[in-house]
Write a protein that holds these residues in place. Structure first.
Motif, PDB file in Angstrom:
ATOM      1  N   ALA A   1       0.832  -1.202   0.000  1.00  0.00           N
ATOM      2  CA  ALA A   1       0.000   0.000   0.000  1.00  0.00           C
ATOM      3  C   ALA A   1       0.867   1.253   0.000  1.00  0.00           C
ATOM      4  O   ALA A   1       0.510   2.256  -0.603  1.00  0.00           O
ATOM      5  N   ASP A   2       2.028   1.192   0.685  1.00  0.00           N
ATOM      6  CA  ASP A   2       2.905   2.354   0.716  1.00  0.00           C
ATOM      7  C   ASP A   2       3.452   2.686  -0.667  1.00  0.00           C
ATOM      8  O   ASP A   2       3.625   3.835  -1.017  1.00  0.00           O
ATOM      9  N   GLN A   3       3.711   1.660  -1.467  1.00  0.00           N
ATOM     10  CA  GLN A   3       4.197   1.874  -2.826  1.00  0.00           C
ATOM     11  C   GLN A   3       3.105   2.438  -3.729  1.00  0.00           C
ATOM     12  O   GLN A   3       3.363   3.209  -4.621  1.00  0.00           O
ATOM     13  N   ALA A   4       1.864   2.023  -3.477  1.00  0.00           N
ATOM     14  CA  ALA A   4       0.742   2.475  -4.297  1.00  0.00           C
ATOM     15  C   ALA A   4       0.084   3.727  -3.714  1.00  0.00           C
ATOM     16  O   ALA A   4      -0.896   4.212  -4.248  1.00  0.00           O
ATOM     17  N   LYS A   5       0.610   4.230  -2.578  1.00  0.00           N
ATOM     18  CA  LYS A   5       0.071   5.426  -1.901  1.00  0.00           C
ATOM     19  C   LYS A   5      -1.381   5.228  -1.474  1.00  0.00           C
ATOM     20  O   LYS A   5      -2.209   6.106  -1.633  1.00  0.00           O
ATOM     21  N   LEU A   6      -1.660   4.062  -0.929  1.00  0.00           N
ATOM     22  CA  LEU A   6      -3.010   3.744  -0.459  1.00  0.00           C
ATOM     23  C   LEU A   6      -3.037   3.741   1.063  1.00  0.00           C
ATOM     24  O   LEU A   6      -2.056   3.367   1.704  1.00  0.00           O
ATOM     25  N   PRO A   7      -4.145   4.147   1.683  1.00  0.00           N
ATOM     26  CA  PRO A   7      -4.239   4.160   3.150  1.00  0.00           C
ATOM     27  C   PRO A   7      -4.125   2.750   3.735  1.00  0.00           C
ATOM     28  O   PRO A   7      -4.648   1.787   3.181  1.00  0.00           O
ATOM     29  N   VAL A   8      -3.453   2.662   4.875  1.00  0.00           N
ATOM     30  CA  VAL A   8      -3.245   1.369   5.524  1.00  0.00           C
ATOM     31  C   VAL A   8      -4.569   0.740   5.950  1.00  0.00           C
ATOM     32  O   VAL A   8      -4.721  -0.479   5.885  1.00  0.00           O
ATOM     33  N   ASN A   9      -5.549   1.546   6.375  1.00  0.00           N
ATOM     34  CA  ASN A   9      -6.839   0.955   6.774  1.00  0.00           C
ATOM     35  C   ASN A   9      -7.583   0.376   5.572  1.00  0.00           C
ATOM     36  O   ASN A   9      -8.403  -0.509   5.708  1.00  0.00           O
ATOM     37  N   LEU A  10      -7.279   0.874   4.383  1.00  0.00           N
ATOM     38  CA  LEU A  10      -7.863   0.325   3.161  1.00  0.00           C
ATOM     39  C   LEU A  10      -7.141  -0.955   2.752  1.00  0.00           C
ATOM     40  O   LEU A  10      -7.760  -1.896   2.280  1.00  0.00           O
ATOM     41  N   CYS A  11      -5.847  -0.979   2.946  1.00  0.00           N
ATOM     42  CA  CYS A  11      -5.008  -2.091   2.482  1.00  0.00           C
ATOM     43  C   CYS A  11      -4.145  -2.633   3.613  1.00  0.00           C
ATOM     44  O   CYS A  11      -2.938  -2.349   3.679  1.00  0.00           O
ATOM     45  N   PRO A  12      -4.735  -3.421   4.524  1.00  0.00           N
ATOM     46  CA  PRO A  12      -3.956  -3.937   5.653  1.00  0.00           C
ATOM     47  C   PRO A  12      -2.903  -4.955   5.216  1.00  0.00           C
ATOM     48  O   PRO A  12      -3.051  -5.645   4.206  1.00  0.00           O
ATOM     49  N   LEU A  13      -1.854  -5.008   5.989  1.00  0.00           N
ATOM     50  CA  LEU A  13      -0.776  -5.963   5.760  1.00  0.00           C
ATOM     51  C   LEU A  13      -1.153  -7.294   6.399  1.00  0.00           C
ATOM     52  O   LEU A  13      -1.681  -7.330   7.522  1.00  0.00           O
ATOM     53  N   MET A  14      -0.889  -8.383   5.683  1.00  0.00           N
ATOM     54  CA  MET A  14      -1.138  -9.732   6.201  1.00  0.00           C
ATOM     55  C   MET A  14       0.073 -10.583   5.888  1.00  0.00           C
ATOM     56  O   MET A  14       0.670 -10.444   4.827  1.00  0.00           O
ATOM     57  N   GLU A  15       0.394 -11.467   6.809  1.00  0.00           N
ATOM     58  CA  GLU A  15       1.515 -12.373   6.591  1.00  0.00           C
ATOM     59  C   GLU A  15       0.976 -13.742   6.199  1.00  0.00           C
ATOM     60  O   GLU A  15       0.193 -14.350   6.936  1.00  0.00           O
ATOM     61  N   ILE A  16       1.389 -14.190   5.027  1.00  0.00           N
ATOM     62  CA  ILE A  16       0.962 -15.494   4.518  1.00  0.00           C
ATOM     63  C   ILE A  16       2.214 -16.319   4.246  1.00  0.00           C
ATOM     64  O   ILE A  16       3.073 -15.898   3.462  1.00  0.00           O
ATOM     65  N   LYS A  17       2.314 -17.456   4.912  1.00  0.00           N
ATOM     66  CA  LYS A  17       3.468 -18.348   4.764  1.00  0.00           C
ATOM     67  C   LYS A  17       4.784 -17.591   4.962  1.00  0.00           C
ATOM     68  O   LYS A  17       5.732 -17.768   4.219  1.00  0.00           O
ATOM     69  N   GLY A  18       4.794 -16.690   5.954  1.00  0.00           N
ATOM     70  CA  GLY A  18       6.002 -15.955   6.285  1.00  0.00           C
ATOM     71  C   GLY A  18       6.293 -14.750   5.410  1.00  0.00           C
ATOM     72  O   GLY A  18       7.290 -14.066   5.608  1.00  0.00           O
ATOM     73  N   GLU A  19       5.433 -14.466   4.452  1.00  0.00           N
ATOM     74  CA  GLU A  19       5.651 -13.334   3.541  1.00  0.00           C
ATOM     75  C   GLU A  19       4.642 -12.222   3.825  1.00  0.00           C
ATOM     76  O   GLU A  19       3.440 -12.457   3.836  1.00  0.00           O
ATOM     77  N   PRO A  20       5.122 -10.990   4.045  1.00  0.00           N
ATOM     78  CA  PRO A  20       4.187  -9.879   4.233  1.00  0.00           C
ATOM     79  C   PRO A  20       3.557  -9.483   2.897  1.00  0.00           C
ATOM     80  O   PRO A  20       4.259  -9.224   1.921  1.00  0.00           O
ATOM     81  N   LEU A  21       2.240  -9.468   2.869  1.00  0.00           N
ATOM     82  CA  LEU A  21       1.497  -9.132   1.653  1.00  0.00           C
ATOM     83  C   LEU A  21       0.437  -8.097   2.001  1.00  0.00           C
ATOM     84  O   LEU A  21      -0.043  -8.027   3.123  1.00  0.00           O
ATOM     85  N   THR A  22       0.045  -7.308   1.013  1.00  0.00           N
ATOM     86  CA  THR A  22      -0.950  -6.263   1.209  1.00  0.00           C
ATOM     87  C   THR A  22      -2.280  -6.689   0.610  1.00  0.00           C
ATOM     88  O   THR A  22      -2.344  -7.091  -0.552  1.00  0.00           O
ATOM     89  N   LEU A  23      -3.324  -6.613   1.426  1.00  0.00           N
ATOM     90  CA  LEU A  23      -4.676  -6.894   0.953  1.00  0.00           C
ATOM     91  C   LEU A  23      -5.130  -5.732   0.076  1.00  0.00           C
ATOM     92  O   LEU A  23      -4.976  -4.569   0.451  1.00  0.00           O
ATOM     93  N   MET A  24      -5.675  -6.025  -1.084  1.00  0.00           N
ATOM     94  CA  MET A  24      -6.111  -5.002  -2.032  1.00  0.00           C
ATOM     95  C   MET A  24      -7.618  -5.133  -2.288  1.00  0.00           C
ATOM     96  O   MET A  24      -8.049  -5.630  -3.336  1.00  0.00           O
ATOM     97  N   PRO A  25      -8.463  -4.685  -1.349  1.00  0.00           N
ATOM     98  CA  PRO A  25      -9.903  -4.868  -1.489  1.00  0.00           C
ATOM     99  C   PRO A  25     -10.511  -4.100  -2.654  1.00  0.00           C
ATOM    100  O   PRO A  25     -11.544  -4.509  -3.184  1.00  0.00           O
ATOM    101  N   HIS A  26      -9.886  -3.018  -3.068  1.00  0.00           N
ATOM    102  CA  HIS A  26     -10.404  -2.243  -4.198  1.00  0.00           C
ATOM    103  C   HIS A  26     -10.248  -2.992  -5.521  1.00  0.00           C
ATOM    104  O   HIS A  26     -10.796  -2.583  -6.538  1.00  0.00           O
ATOM    105  N   LEU A  27      -9.524  -4.108  -5.500  1.00  0.00           N
ATOM    106  CA  LEU A  27      -9.351  -4.944  -6.693  1.00  0.00           C
ATOM    107  C   LEU A  27     -10.101  -6.271  -6.572  1.00  0.00           C
ATOM    108  O   LEU A  27      -9.816  -7.218  -7.295  1.00  0.00           O
TER     109      LEU A  27
END
Length: 105
Positions: free
Chosen positions: A45-71
């Motif tokens: 989300a920081d790279q795409a300039k999106l708010p953190v509450n819109l795109c929370p960070l989640m860790e899946i199999k040890g990898e930090p990933l950003t949820l993209m609900p707008h997609l």
């Protein structure tokens, strides 16, 4: 299929940047041939300039990933194979992110 299960992205063309998707569809509509999924992206989300509450960070199999609900998009249920993990513990964050897309809060 269970709400908040995470699956390998069924689209090989986008799997490098979006390795997983989260099934966010309620069990009330299990009879449909599709599931509503949100992508989990390596592009933060920081790279795409999106708010953190819109795109929370989640860790899946040890990898930090950003949820993209707008997609969010429907995917044929048959393309979602064995779930990798459940993120049901993040249900409130996922719901709040979708609410941010719909209502702007």
């Amino acid at each position: 299929m269970a709400q908040f299960d995470v699956y390998v992205n069924p689209n090989p063309d986008s799997r490098q940047s979006v390795p997983f998707v989260v099934d966010v569809q309620s069990g009330l509509v299990d009879s449909l041939p599709t599931r509503l999924v949100m992508p989990l992206s390596r592009i933060g989300a920081d790279q795409a300039k999106l708010p953190v509450n819109l795109c929370p960070l989640m860790e899946i199999k040890g990898e930090p990933l950003t949820l993209m609900p707008h997609l969010s998009a429907p995917v044929a249920s048959r393309l979602l194979r064995k779930p990798v993990v459940s993120v049901a513990h993040s249900a409130s964050d996922i719901g709040a992110a979708l609410d941010a897309v719909i209502s702007g809060f």
